[in-house]
Scaffold this motif. Structure first.
Motif, short mmCIF file in Angstrom:
data_model
loop_
_atom_site.label_atom_id
_atom_site.label_comp_id
_atom_site.label_asym_id
_atom_site.label_seq_id
_atom_site.Cartn_x
_atom_site.Cartn_y
_atom_site.Cartn_z
N THR A 6 -61.30 14.97 1.15
CA THR A 6 -60.83 16.29 1.54
C THR A 6 -62.00 17.26 1.53
O THR A 6 -63.08 16.94 1.00
CB THR A 6 -59.70 16.78 0.61
N GLY B 280 -52.79 21.14 6.69
CA GLY B 280 -53.94 20.89 7.55
C GLY B 280 -54.95 22.02 7.56
O GLY B 280 -55.93 21.98 8.31
N HIS B 281 -54.75 23.05 6.73
CA HIS B 281 -55.68 24.16 6.65
C HIS B 281 -55.68 24.70 5.23
O HIS B 281 -54.65 24.70 4.55
CB HIS B 281 -55.29 25.27 7.63
N HIS C 142 -57.36 14.95 7.71
CA HIS C 142 -56.95 15.09 9.11
C HIS C 142 -56.57 13.73 9.72
O HIS C 142 -55.64 13.62 10.52
CB HIS C 142 -58.05 15.74 9.94
N HIS D 19 -53.16 12.79 8.42
CA HIS D 19 -52.11 13.51 9.14
C HIS D 19 -51.89 12.93 10.54
O HIS D 19 -50.74 12.78 10.98
CB HIS D 19 -52.50 14.98 9.28
N HIS E 212 -50.59 13.46 17.75
CA HIS E 212 -50.94 14.69 17.02
C HIS E 212 -51.69 15.68 17.88
O HIS E 212 -51.70 16.90 17.59
CB HIS E 212 -51.77 14.34 15.78
N LEU F 183 -51.07 20.39 13.76
CA LEU F 183 -51.24 20.04 12.36
C LEU F 183 -52.67 19.65 12.03
O LEU F 183 -53.21 20.03 10.99
CB LEU F 183 -50.29 18.90 11.98
N THR F 184 -53.31 18.91 12.92
CA THR F 184 -54.67 18.43 12.68
C THR F 184 -55.74 19.38 13.23
O THR F 184 -56.93 19.03 13.23
CB THR F 184 -54.86 17.04 13.32
N ASP F 185 -55.32 20.55 13.70
CA ASP F 185 -56.23 21.57 14.23
C ASP F 185 -57.04 20.98 15.39
O ASP F 185 -56.47 20.68 16.43
CB ASP F 185 -57.10 22.14 13.13
N GLY G 31 -59.20 14.86 13.48
CA GLY G 31 -58.31 13.76 13.18
C GLY G 31 -58.22 12.68 14.24
O GLY G 31 -58.28 12.95 15.44
#
Length: 504
Positions: free
Chosen positions: A174, A189-190, A463, A466, A477, A491-493, A496
């Motif tokens: 992380t 995710g943030h 990421h 996720h 995603h 979610l993963t911006d 990921g």
């Protein structure tokens, strides 16, 4: 029809009268023209083409057709997992004391952790100022279990019985080193609050399988100590509010403000909601604010939950052998074991995502004693959940996740003795596991160095975790997005990838 509707909703309030005047005959005909056209089209094409006759379609065709009715076109592919239980262990469980066996550390007791291993990584202020970072081998004994020969410490005797159902992820990483941003990062995710949680994304994208219960429910172990948990962890962020997680509590009222006030029989509740719905329809036609309908959906769900929640929250109908499987704590509502049992029951009722939170894994001092205490409270319930789902045939399409926000350091925080030590936060190498739908059972992915400090093989970022989770429920995603303040979020911006090596 329009005039009758208008007259029925006429109010003495001037603001409401102004809104009501906007719903005239012209608006009515405009809004119903599409509906009338659809009826005419159905008569030309044949009702079965509009409303779905089964004909000679295969079971898979019918499943795909049903999935394609989702307003967002989801799922993107056939899912392996229909539902998820996420057992979040808040505080950061020590990977080297539970699953990441490092026998070479025994001969390094008290020696300084080499600077080459630290490699310039950030340390917290709690141990970064120490003049020495002495190596603290685990005080727990490890053995290999099952056909998979997985290493598990004696802190988790019950979980060792189900290792062949588990898929270990030993190279987790992380970006966050402190609790609040790390937990927020793992759940949304943030690192900053305000983004939708995992369960909210799934609720938004996949909808509900039960009209009488929320899609996303949260359970928090009672009397939890340690890092405080915030409702933003199961919040909807910028998604419509009906997608936020609903917290179930132990005690008389599992959901706050759901019960009727004293001396109120609730007989006019349906009439009140219908009238309120009419007013909200007028408001929505005037302003087009999607939150109006979202709030109305919440009112309707609350009305339905007045009947459904007491039924599902009642565990008295569970047989004795189930309570024995989960352990004596399962008879005490609000404990971790009772919440594991409740989670299984919620899944049976069609809830798609159940999030459990259990605090107390933050062992900065007395790690051996504190960790043993935590495992005693959680080990049997966790293993029982796996066994229970499996014996009911539910593990095949249920994804179970276990893990915290980061791991712990190999060096001791504070004084080191043969019997005791503390461990600080460590974000660059920790262990999580999954079990059930779509993941390889009896499998271990990722490898750390001899100090459980750096990932040397198959790193797995949050990421990526996720992205893989979303893939298992049939979602790409990169394609499930929501436009907010001028840009599309997910979610993963912008990160990921799906780790296919974890999948069956």
């Amino acid at each position: 029809m329009c005039n009758d509707h208008h007259n029925k909703l006429t109010s003495n309030n001037r603001d409401l009268q102004k809104i009501e005047r906007q719903i005239d005959r012209r608006h009515f005909l405009k809004k119903t023209s599409l509906g009338l056209g659809a009826i005419a089209l159905s008569s030309l094409l044949g009702a079965e083409k509009m409303f779905g006759a089964t004909g000679n379609k295969t079971k898979e065709d019918l499943i795909l057709e049903n999935y394609n009715k989702n307003r967002l076109g989801l799922p993107h592919h056939l899912p392996k997992a229909k539902r998820i239980i996420y057992l979040f262990q808040s505080g950061g469980p020590s990977q080297m004391d539970l699953f990441d066996y490092k026998p070479k550390l025994v001969d390094m007791f008290g020696k300084e952790l080499p600077e080459s291993i630290i490699g310039g990584q950030r340390l917290t202020g709690m141990s970064g100022s120490q003049s020495t970072l002495p190596i603290a081998p685990s005080t727990f004994n490890f053995k290999q279990y099952g056909k998979s020969k997985a290493w598990v410490s004696d802190a988790m005797p019950y979980l060792s019985e189900v290792v062949d159902d588990l898929c270990f992820m030993k190279g987790m990483q992380t970006d966050q080193i402190n609790h609040t941003p790390a937990i927020t990062f793992m759940q949304t995710g943030h690192q900053l609050p305000g983004r939708p949680s995992i369960g909210s994304w799934l609720s938004y994208g996949l909808g509900s399988d039960n009209e009488n219960l929320p899609t996303f429910i949260t359970l928090v172990s009672k009397n939890g100590k340690g890092q405080p948990l915030k409702s933003s962890l199961w919040g909807n962020g910028f998604l419509p509010t009906e997608h936020q997680g609903v917290q179930f509590r132990s005690g008389k009222d599992p959901v706050l403000y759901l019960s009727d006030p004293e001396n109120y029989d609730g007989n006019d509740r349906r009439h009140m909601l219908d009238y309120l719905g009419g007013l909200n329809d007028i408001q929505n036609d005037a302003y087009g604010d999607p939150e109006i309908q979202a709030r109305m959906s919440q009112y309707e769900m609350a009305f339905k939950m007045q009947t459904s929640v007491p039924e599902v929250a009642d565990l008295s109908d569970e047989p004795d052998h189930i309570f024995e499987l989960y352990g004596k704590d399962s008879r005490d509502p609000g404990t971790y074991a009772a919440n594991c049992l409740m989670a299984r029951k919620l899944l049976e009722k069609g809830v798609k995502f159940v999030q459990l939170y259990h605090q107390g894994w933050d062992q900065h001092n007395n790690c051996p004693g504190g960790l043993k205490h935590q495992c005693k409270k959680t080990d049997q319930g966790t293993a029982a959940l796996i066994k229970d789902l499996k014996q009911r045939g539910m593990l095949d399409d249920t994804l179970v996740i276990w893990g915290g926000e980061f791991g712990r350091t190999v060096y001791s925080q504070g004084q080191l003795t043969k019997e005791n030590h503390g461990r600080d936060h460590h974000p660059k190498a920790f262990t999580m596991w999954m079990a059930g739908a779509g993941v390889k059972p009896g499998f271990s992915y990722g490898e750390t160095d001899d100090f459980s400090y750096n990932v040397i093989k198959d790193p797995l970022h949050v990421h990526d975790f996720h992205a893989t989770l979303m893939h298992l429920v049939g979602v790409d995603h990169e394609r499930l997005t929501f436009k907010h303040q001028g840009r599309r979020y997910r979610l993963t911006d912008v990160h990921g990838h799906v780790v296919k090596d974890l999948l069956t």
